[in-house]
Write a protein that holds these residues in place. Structure first.
Motif, PDB file in Angstrom:
ATOM      1  N   ILE A  72       0.829  -1.198   0.000  1.00 29.23           N
ATOM      2  CA  ILE A  72       0.000   0.000   0.000  1.00 29.23           C
ATOM      3  C   ILE A  72       0.866   1.251   0.000  1.00 29.23           C
ATOM      4  O   ILE A  72       0.516   2.273  -0.626  1.00 29.23           O
ATOM      5  N   ASN A  73       2.013   1.198   0.668  1.00 27.77           N
ATOM      6  CA  ASN A  73       2.935   2.332   0.622  1.00 27.77           C
ATOM      7  C   ASN A  73       3.487   2.528  -0.786  1.00 27.77           C
ATOM      8  O   ASN A  73       3.591   3.664  -1.274  1.00 27.77           O
ATOM      9  N   ALA A  74       3.844   1.423  -1.454  1.00 25.63           N
ATOM     10  CA  ALA A  74       4.347   1.519  -2.825  1.00 25.63           C
ATOM     11  C   ALA A  74       3.263   2.003  -3.775  1.00 25.63           C
ATOM     12  O   ALA A  74       3.528   2.795  -4.695  1.00 25.63           O
ATOM     13  N   PHE A  75       2.036   1.552  -3.573  1.00 22.00           N
ATOM     14  CA  PHE A  75       0.929   1.970  -4.433  1.00 22.00           C
ATOM     15  C   PHE A  75       0.693   3.472  -4.328  1.00 22.00           C
ATOM     16  O   PHE A  75       0.461   4.158  -5.337  1.00 22.00           O
ATOM     17  N   ARG A  76       0.760   4.007  -3.143  1.00 28.21           N
ATOM     18  CA  ARG A  76       0.492   5.427  -2.957  1.00 28.21           C
ATOM     19  C   ARG A  76       1.637   6.309  -3.424  1.00 28.21           C
ATOM     20  O   ARG A  76       1.419   7.509  -3.646  1.00 28.21           O
ATOM     21  N   ARG A  77       2.811   5.736  -3.589  1.00 27.86           N
ATOM     22  CA  ARG A  77       3.931   6.517  -4.124  1.00 27.86           C
ATOM     23  C   ARG A  77       4.023   6.438  -5.646  1.00 27.86           C
ATOM     24  O   ARG A  77       4.688   7.267  -6.257  1.00 27.86           O
ATOM     25  N   ALA A  78       3.391   5.425  -6.241  1.00 31.62           N
ATOM     26  CA  ALA A  78       3.543   5.194  -7.679  1.00 31.62           C
ATOM     27  C   ALA A  78       2.752   6.217  -8.484  1.00 31.62           C
ATOM     28  O   ALA A  78       1.793   6.825  -7.998  1.00 31.62           O
ATOM     29  N   PHE A 224      -9.108  -0.696   0.350  1.00 36.24           N
ATOM     30  CA  PHE A 224      -8.209  -0.581  -0.798  1.00 36.24           C
ATOM     31  C   PHE A 224      -8.974  -0.657  -2.112  1.00 36.24           C
ATOM     32  O   PHE A 224      -8.632   0.035  -3.082  1.00 36.24           O
ATOM     33  N   CYS A 225     -10.000  -1.502  -2.173  1.00 39.67           N
ATOM     34  CA  CYS A 225     -10.819  -1.584  -3.388  1.00 39.67           C
ATOM     35  C   CYS A 225     -11.432  -0.233  -3.717  1.00 39.67           C
ATOM     36  O   CYS A 225     -11.417   0.206  -4.880  1.00 39.67           O
ATOM     37  N   ARG A 226     -11.957   0.440  -2.715  1.00 42.30           N
ATOM     38  CA  ARG A 226     -12.549   1.759  -2.953  1.00 42.30           C
ATOM     39  C   ARG A 226     -11.489   2.766  -3.384  1.00 42.30           C
ATOM     40  O   ARG A 226     -11.720   3.585  -4.286  1.00 42.30           O
ATOM     41  N   GLU A 227     -10.329   2.707  -2.749  1.00 46.83           N
ATOM     42  CA  GLU A 227      -9.256   3.635  -3.117  1.00 46.83           C
ATOM     43  C   GLU A 227      -8.783   3.392  -4.547  1.00 46.83           C
ATOM     44  O   GLU A 227      -8.553   4.339  -5.315  1.00 46.83           O
ATOM     45  N   ASN A 230     -11.504   4.530  -7.051  1.00 49.58           N
ATOM     46  CA  ASN A 230     -11.515   5.993  -7.126  1.00 49.58           C
ATOM     47  C   ASN A 230     -10.366   6.506  -7.982  1.00 49.58           C
ATOM     48  O   ASN A 230     -10.531   7.458  -8.756  1.00 49.58           O
ATOM     49  N   SER A 231      -9.201   5.883  -7.841  1.00 48.29           N
ATOM     50  CA  SER A 231      -8.060   6.291  -8.655  1.00 48.29           C
ATOM     51  C   SER A 231      -8.329   6.059 -10.132  1.00 48.29           C
ATOM     52  O   SER A 231      -7.981   6.886 -10.977  1.00 48.29           O
ATOM     53  N   LEU A 232      -8.958   4.926 -10.457  1.00 49.14           N
ATOM     54  CA  LEU A 232      -9.259   4.633 -11.852  1.00 49.14           C
ATOM     55  C   LEU A 232     -10.308   5.597 -12.405  1.00 49.14           C
ATOM     56  O   LEU A 232     -10.235   5.997 -13.579  1.00 49.14           O
ATOM     57  N   GLU A 233     -11.280   5.958 -11.576  1.00 46.35           N
ATOM     58  CA  GLU A 233     -12.312   6.885 -12.031  1.00 46.35           C
ATOM     59  C   GLU A 233     -11.755   8.278 -12.276  1.00 46.35           C
ATOM     60  O   GLU A 233     -12.289   9.039 -13.093  1.00 46.35           O
ATOM     61  N   GLU A 234     -10.678   8.645 -11.599  1.00 46.88           N
ATOM     62  CA  GLU A 234     -10.101   9.981 -11.745  1.00 46.88           C
ATOM     63  C   GLU A 234      -9.153  10.098 -12.921  1.00 46.88           C
ATOM     64  O   GLU A 234      -8.663  11.188 -13.208  1.00 46.88           O
ATOM     65  N   ILE A 235      -8.877   8.999 -13.604  1.00 45.31           N
ATOM     66  CA  ILE A 235      -7.944   9.048 -14.733  1.00 45.31           C
ATOM     67  C   ILE A 235      -8.412  10.004 -15.828  1.00 45.31           C
ATOM     68  O   ILE A 235      -7.616  10.791 -16.332  1.00 45.31           O
ATOM     69  N   ARG A 252      -3.404   8.923  -7.848  1.00 45.34           N
ATOM     70  CA  ARG A 252      -2.623   9.365  -6.707  1.00 45.34           C
ATOM     71  C   ARG A 252      -1.183   9.607  -7.150  1.00 45.34           C
ATOM     72  O   ARG A 252      -0.516   8.730  -7.675  1.00 45.34           O
ATOM     73  N   GLY A 253      -0.695  10.797  -6.920  1.00 48.21           N
ATOM     74  CA  GLY A 253       0.676  11.110  -7.293  1.00 48.21           C
ATOM     75  C   GLY A 253       0.881  11.324  -8.779  1.00 48.21           C
ATOM     76  O   GLY A 253       2.000  11.326  -9.256  1.00 48.21           O
TER      77      GLY A 253
END
Length: 256
Positions: A72-78, A224-227, A230-235, A252-253
């Motif tokens: 999850i830390n790597a995902f939020r930095r990517a 995590f599924c919701r996060e 949400n990231s995919l919807e914001e693309i 994210r990022g």
């Protein structure tokens, strides 16, 4: 003088309470009946299997917790979806990484690997399925812990009842209605009850602890599924100005 006295036949010091208790237990075990012995063997097998499951699950849950935290830390930095996918391959024990890989495969089938998703519904279904499969994998073999915890005291009680029956049968045969005549048989029978509790208590404690940790994993996976969705919807909003041939972006990022 003392050594010489003992060598000449003096009375040795009395054994301690622990030694006396161990000796009494060994004596009862040597005189135990066939049914009680069968019950003890069954409880021994159940105990060995129970501890195998407990130690295995402790290792699995420990790896899943560490890898989920790192993922999850790597995902939020990517900043790119394909970057996260390559990272997720290193965290096979994490339910979060398993969810991400399944959703990412659905995303690639839907979009060809680039651009915003055409529909978020298939991605939601993929996330739900992957989450359910990951949690089910963590729950595997826990039902045996619950079964052992629930049945072991009754198995031990069965041995006790049969031992008491044998003791009273022997009492009736001997014709001596005294406590001294029946006490050894009853004490031997009670060994199976103690053995049943010895098997059941660790299984109960472990099952409750593991069930609580699985609830934590399930909650973290849902979050995590919701996060991720949400990231995919914001693309579309964030990636509309990016060239189509660039790697797909994570909300994210994200940067141009």
């Amino acid at each position: 003088m003392l050594l010489a006295f003992q060598a000449d036949g003096g009375v040795p010091p009395a054994a301690g309470p622990a030694a006396q208790g161990a000796g009494a237990l060994m004596e009862m075990m040597s005189n135990i009946g066939g049914i009680a012995l069968a019950v003890l063997v069954l409880l021994l097998i159940a105990s060995l299997y129970s501890w195998t499951v407990i130690l295995s699950k402790m290792s699995i849950f420990g790896r899943a917790t560490r890898e989920s935290r790192n993922f999850i830390n790597a995902f939020r930095r990517a900043t790119r979806l394909n970057e996260v996918a390559s990272i997720a391959d290193n965290y096979k024990n994490s339910p979060l990484a398993q969810v991400y890989l399944d959703v990412y495969e659905t995303y690639k089938r839907q979009t060809g690997g680039s651009g915003p998703p055409r529909s978020i519904t298939p991605l939601e279904r993929s996330a739900q399925t992957a989450s359910s499969e990951a949690i089910t994998a963590l729950e595997r073999r826990l039902i045996w812990l619950a079964t052992i915890a629930a049945t072991s005291p009754f198995v031990g009680l069965f041995g006790t009842v049969m031992g008491v029956v044998d003791a009273f049968h022997g009492l009736g045969t001997a014709g001596a209605a005294t406590l001294r005549a029946v006490a050894p048989g009853i004490s031997e029978a009670l060994i199976t009850t103690a053995a049943g509790l010895f098997v059941a208590v660790p299984a109960v404690v472990a099952y409750n602890q593991f069930a609580a940790r699985i609830r934590v994993f399930a909650s973290a996976t849902d979050d995590f599924c919701r996060e991720l969705l949400n990231s995919l919807e914001e693309i579309p909003a964030r990636g509309s100005a990016a060239p189509r041939d660039e790697p797909q972006e994570v909300a994210r990022g994200f940067h141009d």
